[in-house]
Every structure is written in structure tokens, then in C-alpha cells.
Design an enzyme around this catalytic site. Structure first.
Site, short mmCIF file in Angstrom:
data_model
loop_
_atom_site.label_atom_id
_atom_site.label_comp_id
_atom_site.label_asym_id
_atom_site.label_seq_id
_atom_site.Cartn_x
_atom_site.Cartn_y
_atom_site.Cartn_z
N ASN A 168 -2.18 -2.53 13.34
CA ASN A 168 -3.86 -2.12 13.38
C ASN A 168 -4.41 -0.64 13.44
OD1 ASN A 168 -3.47 -4.75 11.83
ND2 ASN A 168 -4.78 -6.15 13.56
N GLN A 208 -7.33 -2.38 3.78
CA GLN A 208 -6.62 -1.18 3.22
C GLN A 208 -6.27 0.33 1.75
OE1 GLN A 208 -2.26 -3.05 3.01
NE2 GLN A 208 -2.61 -3.06 1.09
N SER A 212 0.60 -1.50 0.01
CA SER A 212 0.20 -0.11 -0.03
C SER A 212 0.92 0.66 0.03
CB SER A 212 -0.83 0.38 0.90
OG SER A 212 -0.22 -0.36 2.17
N THR A 254 -39.73 26.38 -10.95
CA THR A 254 -39.98 24.70 -10.81
C THR A 254 -40.15 24.29 -12.05
OG1 THR A 254 -42.82 24.77 -10.33
CG2 THR A 254 -40.95 25.34 -8.66
N HIS A 255 -39.99 22.72 -11.66
CA HIS A 255 -39.85 22.16 -12.83
C HIS A 255 -39.00 22.63 -14.07
CE1 HIS A 255 -43.28 19.55 -11.10
NE2 HIS A 255 -43.47 20.96 -10.49
N ASN A 278 -16.38 27.74 -24.01
CA ASN A 278 -17.53 26.35 -23.27
C ASN A 278 -17.10 26.44 -21.65
OD1 ASN A 278 -18.77 25.33 -25.74
ND2 ASN A 278 -16.63 24.20 -26.05
N LYS A 335 -8.38 3.75 2.09
CA LYS A 335 -7.31 4.86 1.40
C LYS A 335 -8.22 6.03 0.59
CE LYS A 335 -4.71 3.14 4.29
NZ LYS A 335 -5.12 1.34 4.73
N GLU A 375 -18.23 21.98 -15.71
CA GLU A 375 -18.92 20.62 -16.62
C GLU A 375 -18.21 19.83 -15.66
OE1 GLU A 375 -19.81 20.65 -21.41
OE2 GLU A 375 -18.15 22.33 -20.21
N1 ARG Z 1 -1.40 -1.03 4.91
C1 ARG Z 1 -1.68 -1.28 6.05
C2 ARG Z 1 -2.77 -1.37 5.69
O1 ARG Z 1 -3.62 0.35 5.03
C3 ARG Z 1 -1.96 -1.43 7.15
C4 ARG Z 1 -2.11 -2.40 8.28
C5 ARG Z 1 -2.00 -4.23 8.34
N2 ARG Z 1 -2.23 -5.09 9.80
C6 ARG Z 1 -2.38 -5.88 9.24
N3 ARG Z 1 -2.15 -7.10 10.60
N4 ARG Z 1 -1.47 -6.67 8.27
O2 ARG Z 1 -4.79 -1.39 6.05
#
Ligand code: ARG
Length: 460
Positions: free
Chosen positions: A111, A323, A24, A156-157, A286, A326, A291
Site C-alpha cells: 500500500n 489500483q 495490474s 469577442t463573441h 487538412n 494508473k 483537430e
Molecule cells: N497492484 C496494487 C495497486 O496498484 C498494489 C497494491 C495492492 N495492495 C493490496 N493490499 N492488495 O493498487
């Protein structure tokens, strides 16, 4: 297994394909500042409870700052084997400090660490978006201020309905954005409890002081149930939902302004600086920014959907699925931040065109409802009054008259004896606007009050 923090249990190396698939670092490196902050707070806490000496704490805090500066400067090696931002920073610290670096992870798991980092990141991002939305509100209030005296057909509409004052129109968006800011703040409040200390899922036998860490990181409390912590991505979902509504608000607004800037409407002049041309049609100008604001809303809705589906059916505590939180989280914030930013530029740069608006303002019988209310105020039941005015509109249409005011006195009083000469006092768009009275309506006095209230509140 050299370098892997779980290496002790394993034999042989990890398959490169697995490393590439599970990494990641390519996207979570954005968390580096927050990871450093979280780790520094953790180190201070470990020193406070006597698990690090003050000298050890200082060395760790300084080492983390150096790593942060190195990443900031683009002078830090990111490698697949180190998987994520947390392992990169810890490994770099250990390279600097040897065994001392290996003490940092005491009483902590990735974690609760990742949950903490993502919360810290999201909290900052919420604050940034809130500032942007405030600026956009200010732009709408400025537009309200400089368009005083302009009357618009309200729809409206998408059919002509009743006349509205231009400031009333602009302030409608200020209200929507105010609710948006309330939602951002609300998400921030619920987010603001510390995950760190939950460790892997069950807590720890190490005598940590979570209250201390919470204070260090500006959290208002600590998460009460360690098992809840690592599976909790409510804060991400709530935040992205708040962003989704902002995007929806902007999308509707953008759509309206795309229409308003057409030849057909001609209500709005957009400055050249925010428009683009066509590579083949030399005359084109434009409204691409509008847009794209409308279009990018799709990404934000997509991000919300992704997060919701991501956590659907996950058993308690950490699962690697998390993971993936993000990517949509970052994308939603990036997208909305830039859309809100650009929206303010458009609102500040655009101007209504009263000349074009006024040309056709008396079309569409915008004063019909006020004329009906004039009858109601004289005791005619609403249903009957509606019928009378409806018939008058029909009469105008048959006779090719654009305005109710074009009807003769005889035609008016024939429709209802209560439509005497004083009815003329509310016919025509300008007079219809003056007749409004209710709180929150487009009545000039009401709108002026609202404008003053917002100028004061937003410090303009
Ligand atoms: N890169 C992991 C994430 O973003 C970190 C947590 C990983 N924990 C684990 N037990 N493998 O979630």
C-alpha cells in the site's frame, strides 16, 4: 498458493478468472524503474537501521539493478500470477538471492509501496511536461518575434472587436502556459512527501528511518499520518487537473487555428509537413494535428473525471479501487505530453498571412472604441460618447461605408462638435493601435516590453 505473498492463510489456488480480473501488471509495469528506485532506497534504510548488513544491502541493490536492466532490455517474464509490478520485481529478486530477497519487504506494505512508486513516476512526468510546456512557450515567443508589425482583428463573441498586434496575440498563450507551469510546480510541491513507512495503514513496529528514505528519494518531507497515506491520491488528481487545463488551453488555440486556416479566414498558412490530405478530394489539405489536439482534450477531461469518481466515497486507507488510478493517470500524461510537443511543431511551422489579413482589416469598425475614447478624453460622458459613435457606425452601414474614416468632416462634427479634424488622427486601424496606452494593452510600446521580458525570461 505457491508464489503468492499472502499464501500462508489460503488453501488451494486462485481462480484464473480472478487472477485475470485483478491483475495490474499489464499497465503498472511502467512503474518498474520507480519501483526499483524505491526498493533500493528502502534496502539502504534497512541497512542503516541495522536490519540488513552492508553486504546484504549491496546484494539487494545490485540484484534490483540487474532486474531493472532485464526489464529495460525486454528480457523479463511477466506472468498473470504475479499480479503487479511490485510482486514481479520482488519475486525475481528472491529467485536471485533466495531468503535475502524475502527480507526486502520488511517494514513495508504494497500500500505504501505503490503510493511511493506512483508519486515518483508522477514527479518525473510533471517535470517532463513542464519542460515541454516551456518549449511551447518558446515557440510562441518566436512566433511573436517573427510577426512583429502584423496587425490582427481582435474578436469577442467571434465578432470583430478591436485591432491587436500579432505579438500581443501570441504572448497571450505564453501567459496561459506560464500559469500552467505554475500549477505543475505547485502540484509537484504538494506531492513531494514520502508515503513509504506508513506500511499497511497503521505504521510499523520495525524501527525504520523514514527521514533517511525520504532523502534518498528526493522527497522534501514525510507524510505525517500513516492512515492518510494509502488513500491519498490527491497528487494524481491535482496533477491531472493541471494537465486538463493545459489541454483546454491547447484545445481553444487549436480551434482558433483550424478556423484561421480555412479559405474563409485565410489568416494562417500551415506547412504541408503538419497537414494531411483527403483520399477522395485531391485538393484538400487538412489541419488534422490541430483537430486531434482539440479532440484529445476529451480524453484528458475524461481522465480527470475518472480519478475524481474513483476516489469518491472510498473509506480510509487502501482499497483495491485505487489500483485503477494508473490508467487515467498514465493516459492523461501521455496525451498531454504528445499534444504539447506537437503544438510546438505547429507554432514553429505556421505563419500568419498579412496579405490576406490586411485585405479586410478595415472591415468591422475596429477603431470605433478608440474614437469613443477620444470623445471621453474631451469630457464627453462615456454613455453619451458610446451613443454618438454607435450612431456613426449606423450611418456608415446605411450608406454602405466600410470605414468610419470614410465619413465626411461635416458628418463627424454634426454627430459631435468634439469630433473635429484631429479625430482623423486616431481613425484607421494603424492609428487606433498607436492610441492604446494602458499597461498590458496592445500598445506597441507595451507589447515590445512584454516581448523583451519573455525573451529574457525564457532565455531566447
Ligand atoms: N497492484 C496494487 C495497486 O496498484 C498494489 C497494491 C495492492 N495492495 C493490496 N493490499 N492488495 O493498487
Amino acid at each position: 498458493m505457491a508464489g503468492k505473498p499472502w499464501g500462508g492463510r489460503f488453501e488451494g489456488g486462485t481462480d484464473r478468472r480472478v487472477e485475470a480480473f485483478t491483475e495490474s501488471i499489464s499497465f503498472d509495469r511502467r512503474l518498474f524503474r520507480h519501483d526499483v528506485r524505491g526498493s533500493q532506497a528502502h534496502a539502504r534504510m534497512l541497512a542503516k537501521v541495522g536490519l540488513l548488513t552492508e553486504a546484504e544491502r549491496d546484494a539487494i541493490v545490485a540484484g534490483l539493478s540487474e532486474i531493472e536492466a532485464q526489464i529495460e532490455a525486454g528480457d523479463f517474464p511477466f506472468v498473470l500470477e504475479r499480479e503487479d509490478v511490485h510482486m514481479h520485481i520482488e519475486a525475481a529478486l528472491t529467485e536471485k538471492l533466495g531468503d535475502l530477497g524475502r527480507k526486502l519487504h520488511t517494514g513495508r506494505s504494497r500500500n505504501d509501496q505503490v503510493a511511493t512508486d506512483v508519486k515518483l513516476w508522477t514527479r518525473d512526468a510533471l517535470d517532463r511536461v513542464d519542460r515541454n510546456v516551456l518549449e511551447l512557450q518558446r515557440a510562441f515567443v518566436r512566433a511573436a518575434d517573427r510577426h512583429q508589425g502584423v496587425i490582427l482583428p481582435g474578436y469577442t463573441h467571434l465578432q470583430r472587436a478591436q485591432p491587436i498586434l500579432a505579438p500581443h496575440y501570441f504572448l497571450a498563450f505564453v501567459e496561459k502556459l506560464e500559469r500552467d507551469r505554475g500549477r505543475l510546480l505547485d502540484a509537484r510541491k504538494r506531492l513531494n512527501v514520502l508515503p513509504l513507512g506508513a506500511a499497511a495503514l497503521a505504521g510499523t513496529s520495525i524501527p525504520i528511518d523514514r527521514e533517511f528514505t525520504a532523502r534518498e528519494l528526493g522527497f522534501e518531507g514525510i507524510a505525517a499520518n500513516s492512515l492518510d497515506v494509502s488513500s491519498d491520491r490527491d497528487f494524481a488528481i491535482e496533477s491531472v487537473f493541471a494537465l486538463t487545463l493545459i489541454a483546454e488551453h491547447l484545445s481553444g488555440w487549436a480551434e482558433e487555428w483550424v478556423l484561421w486556416s480555412t479559405q474563409e479566414f485565410g489568416f494562417l498558412a500551415l506547412p504541408d509537413a503538419i497537414c494531411t490530405g483527403s483520399s477522395i478530394m485531391p485538393q484538400k489539405k487538412n489541419p488534422d494535428v490541430l483537430e486531434l489536439i482539440r479532440g484529445r482534450t476529451a480524453r484528458v477531461v475524461g481522465a480527470l473525471t475518472t480519478l475524481l469518481v474513483l476516489v469518491k466515497g472510498l473509506p480510509l486507507a487502501y482499497n483495491r479501487d485505487l489500483q485503477e488510478d494508473k490508467l487515467p493517470l498514465f493516459d492523461a500524461f501521455d496525451t498531454v505530453e504528445s499534444c504539447v510537443d506537437l503544438a510546438a511543431v505547429v507554432v514553429d511551422g505556421a505563419n500568419l498571412r498579412p496579405d490576406r489579413i490586411n485585405e479586410r482589416l478595415d472591415e468591422g469598425y475596429l477603431d470605433a472604441t478608440t474614437l469613443m475614447e477620444h470623445l471621453i478624453l474631451q469630457g464627453v460622458p462615456q454613455r453619451a460618447a458610446h451613443e454618438v459613435i454607435g450612431r456613426l457606425v449606423g450611418l456608415c452601414e446605411r450608406k454602405g461605408l466600410k470605414r468610419l474614416a470614410d465619413l465626411s468632416d461635416a458628418e463627424l462634427s454634426e454627430a459631435s462638435p468634439k469630433l473635429g479634424p484631429d479625430a482623423r488622427g486616431i481613425l484607421g486601424v494603424e492609428r487606433a493601435v498607436q492610441a492604446f496606452k494602458s499597461h498590458g494593452s496592445t500598445a506597441p510600446g507595451e507589447v515590445a516590453k512584454q516581448l523583451e521580458r519573455w525573451k529574457h525570461k525564457l532565455e531566447l
